[in-house]
Write an enzyme that holds these catalytic residues in place. Structure first.
Site, PDB file in Angstrom:
ATOM      1  N   HIS A 223       1.860   4.930   6.289  1.00 59.37           N
ATOM      2  CA  HIS A 223       1.187   5.322   4.977  1.00 59.37           C
ATOM      3  C   HIS A 223       1.270   6.844   4.606  1.00 59.37           C
ATOM      4  O   HIS A 223       1.702   7.580   5.521  1.00 59.37           O
ATOM      5  CB  HIS A 223      -0.178   5.048   4.931  1.00 59.37           C
ATOM      6  CG  HIS A 223      -0.622   3.355   4.874  1.00 59.37           C
ATOM      7  ND1 HIS A 223      -0.864   2.739   5.996  1.00 59.37           N
ATOM      8  CD2 HIS A 223      -0.825   2.652   3.881  1.00 59.37           C
ATOM      9  CE1 HIS A 223      -0.978   1.598   5.803  1.00 59.37           C
ATOM     10  NE2 HIS A 223      -1.233   1.423   4.478  1.00 59.37           N
TER      11      HIS A 223
ATOM     12  N   SER B 216       0.743  -1.236   0.192  1.00 59.03           N
ATOM     13  CA  SER B 216      -0.103  -0.069   0.086  1.00 59.03           C
ATOM     14  C   SER B 216       0.982   1.348  -0.014  1.00 59.03           C
ATOM     15  O   SER B 216       0.519   2.281  -0.313  1.00 59.03           O
ATOM     16  CB  SER B 216      -0.829   0.012   1.080  1.00 59.03           C
ATOM     17  OG  SER B 216      -0.264  -0.289   2.437  1.00 59.03           O
TER      18      SER B 216
ATOM     19  N   ASP C 135      -0.757   6.400  11.135  1.00 55.31           N
ATOM     20  CA  ASP C 135      -0.151   5.004  11.544  1.00 55.31           C
ATOM     21  C   ASP C 135       1.440   5.035  11.232  1.00 55.31           C
ATOM     22  O   ASP C 135       2.116   4.162  11.728  1.00 55.31           O
ATOM     23  CB  ASP C 135      -0.669   3.894  10.389  1.00 55.31           C
ATOM     24  CG  ASP C 135      -0.461   4.125   9.271  1.00 55.31           C
ATOM     25  OD1 ASP C 135       0.137   5.199   8.727  1.00 55.31           O
ATOM     26  OD2 ASP C 135      -0.457   3.228   8.223  1.00 55.31           O
TER      27      ASP C 135
END
Length: 622
Positions: A599, A474, A596
């Site tokens: 990301h 991601s 987080d």
């Protein structure tokens, strides 16, 4: 006096006779190692092994007391034993869980709701199996860590306290031969070691074998074996000088070995789970034997007052340190070690542990609440001073960390460059530029005046028909829009949560579809460690591509350094490989990340893409 009172009186005096201050010193070293590990101090990557030391000590002390009781009375008072264990363990646990729950109720109810199962399993002492069945990783879980994620080890110990006295009572009833007891216990320990080796899968998350009662029982049983062959009350108070010197030499060497292993190993070292932890437990048992002996100088040194003070409160320190660290650390922290915050966290931990030990744990363990309530009276001036100190410390922590979002209920979109529920930090003008050391494999690091990612001067060597393929998770998806600006036609194959072992199938599929370019970008490692053999095989399978761009990772997880070290090692082995040092490039740039810490915000994604852009050197093939 009743029979029960007589037995209790005997064991009260027995406990006093068996007090071994050197073991409290070993407890102190162990809990300090665990705290250093959870503070992410670089010199204690193996600090988690302190838990293994506690297991060996528990196995030794509990078995030693039980066998002594059997020899005195020819019975085990299991009810009394279990009640003493509950009085020793549960008050501090309940206090910690109550305060943590209150804190979360006031400041982060979403996390409190998500921890309902964790709280129940912690109270009932099956937290380790709860984590296993719900596939919660100790090492690889994303999102904010649970503030009670350290209670798995207490569950293992309590399960041992429940089952081992029953097993031992059965063994003692059918055999009085010490050799048979030792043999049976060694067989049990060996079975546990074999179970760990068989279940463990090298290069993957070791949480299953790390949490399991079955795979960690050997440490407790090795301590039990020591109690059978080295009973504390049979150890003479005096020894010949030569014998004492040998014991002290062995103890010092063993203690040095423990510290060296804590310093040099980490949780992804495969040898730990293939017998290494068992050898570490044996080494701990050897040191325990030396420190338990009343005639050794080692026991006297480690039994010094400062270490003894910490060791006596090691359970309290263990209970409190983890929630304090988790709840007072920012969600995103790319600035490295914050000494000021660490000192404040340690101060809070010490205050809470000392308070819990003196005013809650000890009074309940000794029955002072029932007999002498006035003993636990807290003078008003002391209470006011303590409250004032805690308020000041809390304010200092706010200054050092700022408010942090500890919610677990954050979900990340799989659409490129989009992460739901995240706030973008303030923009800055810092950009990267290449800085390649010719003596090392190509490594791209930041500089003060980098070219803009979509500048026409960047990638002037690249032809429009030179295909570029990116494989990642991601993180690469977050940078996709900016990569496509620099490289029209780039093929990006990213997937949320992708692990390194899945990349080979991706490469094979891209080859079959004719989509594997002359430049291959690999961005993997954010979701966990990998087997070096698999990664080497992956790089070899790329064939004669002109360039392989490998991007290292910044992820607030313990595998980060292991992954980055392995990526650098592999990049050095392949001449066509270029290592992009994203970890160094993002140092101190919190605004490049969402909450987080992994990301990328739009600003971080653009910066990330420009690093890759500077690294690509592929020219048109023949």
């Amino acid at each position: 006096m009743t029979t029960s009172d007589s037995i209790r009186s005997k064991h009260s005096s027995l406990d006093q006779k068996l007090y071994m201050p050197g073991l409290d010193g070993l407890r102190a070293i162990s809990v300090l190692a665990v705290i250093a590990y959870h503070l992410n101090l670089s010199w204690a990557p193996g600090g988690f092994l302190g838990v293994g030391v506690f297991f060996v000590l528990s196995g030794y002390l509990i078995t030693d007391q039980l066998i002594a009781q059997w020899q005195d009375t020819q019975r085990l008072d299991l009810k009394n034993f279990w009640m003493r264990r509950l009085r020793r363990l549960m008050p501090g646990l309940f206090l910690m869980l109550g305060i943590v729950s209150l804190y979360l109720f006031l400041f982060d109810r979403s996390m409190l709701i998500s921890l309902k199962g964790d709280l129940l399993s912690a109270v009932l002492y099956f937290n380790n199996w709860w984590l296993i069945f719900h596939q919660v990783s100790y090492f690889e879980s994303f999102g904010p860590p649970s503030p009670i994620g350290h209670l798995w080890s207490l569950a293992i110990e309590e399960q041992f306290y429940l089952l081992w006295p029953l097993i031992l009572a059965l063994l003692l009833r059918f055999t009085s031969q010490r050799s048979k007891l030792v043999l049976f216990t060694i067989i049990g320990a060996a079975a546990s070691v074999v179970a760990m080796a068989l279940i463990y899968d090298a290069g993957t998350d070791p949480s299953r074998v790390y949490y399991g009662s079955d795979t960690r029982a050997f440490a407790l049983l090795i301590g039990a074996v020591l109690a059978m062959v080295w009973p504390s009350r049979r150890l003479p108070k005096q020894l010949p000088r030569k014998s004492r010197f040998i014991l002290d030499l062995v103890g010092a060497a063993g203690l040095f070995g423990i510290i060296l292993i804590i310093w040099r190993t980490n949780e992804y070292n495969a040898s730990l789970y293939l017998g290494g932890l068992a050898l570490f437990s044996i080494l701990t048992a050897v040191v325990t034997a030396v420190l338990a002996h009343p005639a050794t100088l080692s026991g006297q040194i480690l039994g010094c007052k400062p270490l003894r003070w910490i060791g006596v409160r090691s359970y309290s320190l263990y209970l409190w340190h983890f929630p304090v660290i988790i709840l007072t650390s920012p969600a995103v922290d790319t600035g490295g070690l914050n000494v000021g915050r660490m000192v404040i966290q340690l101060t809070i931990t010490l205050i809470l542990a000392a308070f819990s030990y003196k005013y809650v744990e000890e009074p309940i363990r000794r029955g002072s609440f029932a007999r002498r309530p006035e003993r636990i009276h807290i003078p008003a001036p002391l209470l006011l001073r303590s409250t004032g100190v805690m308020v000041i410390i809390s304010l200092l922590l706010f200054v050092y960390t700022g408010p942090s979002d500890l919610s677990k209920n954050q979900t990340y979109a799989t659409a490129p460059g989009v992460v739901k529920g995240m706030n973008i930090g303030p923009l800055t003008e810092n950009k990267p530029s290449p800085n390649i050391d010719p003596k090392e494999p190509d490594v791209i690091t930041p500089d003060e005046k980098p070219p803009v990612a979509n500048s026409p001067t960047v990638n002037s060597e690249i032809k429009t028909d030179a295909m570029i393929t990116a494989i990642g998770d991601s993180v690469i998806l977050g940078a996709e829009p900016y990569l496509k600006k620099s490289f029209p036609g780039i093929i990006i194959d990213g997937e949320l949560g992708r692990q390194m072992y899945q990349a080979q199938d991706v490469v094979n599929q891209l080859k079959a579809e004719g989509k594997l370019g002359s430049c291959v970008i690999i961005e993997l490692g954010s979701n966990g460690p990998f087997k070096m053999e698999e990664f080497r095989t992956l790089l070899i399978s790329l064939g004669n591509v002109q360039q392989i761009v490998i991007i290292n990772t910044r992820v607030p997880k313990r595998w980060q350094d292991t992954v980055n070290s392995d990526l650098a090692e592999a990049a050095a082995e392949f001449p066509q490989a270029t290592l992009v040092d994203w970890y160094a490039a993002s140092q101190g740039k919190d605004s490049y990340f969402y909450e987080d810490g992994v990301h990328l915000s739009p600003q971080g994604a653009e910066y990330y893409a420009s690093l890759i852009s500077d690294a690509v050197k592929v020219t048109k093939g023949p």
